[in-house]
Design a protein around this motif. Structure first.
Motif, short mmCIF file in Angstrom:
data_model
loop_
_atom_site.label_atom_id
_atom_site.label_comp_id
_atom_site.label_asym_id
_atom_site.label_seq_id
_atom_site.Cartn_x
_atom_site.Cartn_y
_atom_site.Cartn_z
N PHE A 103 0.71 -1.42 -0.50
CA PHE A 103 0.15 -0.14 -0.02
C PHE A 103 1.24 1.27 0.07
N GLY A 104 0.47 2.29 -0.09
CA GLY A 104 0.70 3.33 -0.74
C GLY A 104 0.64 4.02 0.78
N TYR B 36 -3.13 -8.02 8.27
CA TYR B 36 -2.32 -6.27 7.83
C TYR B 36 -2.63 -5.26 9.28
N VAL B 37 -1.86 -4.65 9.27
CA VAL B 37 -1.79 -3.00 9.83
C VAL B 37 -1.51 -2.20 10.07
N GLN B 38 -1.57 -1.23 10.27
CA GLN B 38 -1.95 0.28 9.50
C GLN B 38 -1.42 0.72 11.54
N TYR B 39 0.08 1.41 11.36
CA TYR B 39 0.01 1.93 12.59
C TYR B 39 -0.32 3.55 12.50
N PRO B 40 -0.22 4.37 13.26
CA PRO B 40 -0.84 6.00 13.58
C PRO B 40 0.28 6.40 12.84
N GLY B 41 -0.44 6.63 11.45
CA GLY B 41 0.38 8.09 10.45
C GLY B 41 1.37 7.09 9.89
N GLN B 42 1.30 5.96 9.27
CA GLN B 42 1.84 4.49 8.96
C GLN B 42 1.26 4.19 7.76
N GLN B 45 0.32 -1.85 6.54
CA GLN B 45 1.37 -3.28 5.47
C GLN B 45 1.28 -4.90 6.47
N LEU B 46 1.68 -5.07 5.83
CA LEU B 46 1.49 -6.27 5.91
C LEU B 46 1.97 -7.18 7.32
#
Lengths: 112, 114
Positions: A103-104, B36-42, B45-46
């Motif tokens: 992902f972007g 997938y994970v999305q850390y704050p401001g990032q 990502q897998l």
């Protein structure tokens, strides 16, 4: 190594104005490309995908369109934005034949 | 229609607590499964993935997930969470018979309190 770019990072647009969001991928050839919209509490909604230049498939009917003028360029557009188009738009790519997507950084669009 | 469900929308845990986030899908055929994970401001990502083989999959940062085919589930676990695990977690599934289309769950926001 492969990288994916999106711009702009944030955008505030009035209702009825046009939209163009750009996504480019570096370091790979013939990627599958995707546009998602992420809304709070609704996860990621796939909007468009492309398996090659000029090949666009739409997942949901909406006010948006996508184009792929070059192998590693994917553009999300609208002729006239609606309030409901506000959201966080993510571009992603995957290798042909692979399900793993990269992902972007996303674009935060606010329509006023 | 094929779908992915994450029933926990917001989870709050203290550091060192154990974590389990649920993920269920509705499809009787072959699937590939992801967290997938999305850390704050990032970037998103897998975290880990399952394609075949051992149904217990280990990912980065001490996370693991178990594919239970009979329950159509792919729950994410971590024995002891840290404050740095605060993030939004998305389960995702690809269903056989199509192109590489990934269907995402609605996400679970995890907040770890120090």
């Amino acid at each position: 190594s492969q990288t994916i770019h999106q711009w702009p990072a944030t955008l505030v647009q009035p209702v009825g104005s046009p939209l163009s969001l750009e996504c480019t991928v570096e370091g790979t050839s013939n990627p599958n490309l995707y546009w998602y919209r992420q809304a709070a509490g609704r996860g990621l909604q796939l909007l468009f995908y492309s398996v090659g230049i000029g090949q666009i498939s739409s997942e949901v009917p909406q006010n948006l369109s996508a184009s792929r003028p070059q192998d590693r360029q994917f553009i999300l557009s609208s002729k006239k934005l609606l309030l409901s188009d506000s959201g966080f738009y993510l571009c992603a790519w995957s290798l042909w034949g692979s399900n793993e997507q990269f992902f972007g950084p996303g674009t935060r669009l606010t329509v006023l | 229609a094929q779908s992915v469900s994450q029933h926990n929308h917001h989870v709050i845990l203290s550091e060192a607590a154990s974590l389990e986030l649920g993920c269920n899908y509705s499809y009787g055929g072959t699937v590939n499964l992801f967290w997938y994970v999305q850390y704050p401001g990032q970037h998103l990502q897998l975290l880990l993935k399952y394609f075949s083989g051992d149904p217990l999959v280990k990912g980065i940062k001490g996370f693991e997930a178990e594919f239970i085919k009979s329950k159509f589930s792919f729950n994410l676990r971590k024995p002891s969470v840290q404050w740095s695990d605060t993030a939004e977690y998305f389960c995702a599934v690809t269903f056989s018979g199509g192109y590489q289309k990934v269907t995402f769950g609605t996400g679970t926001k995890l907040q770890v309190i120090p």
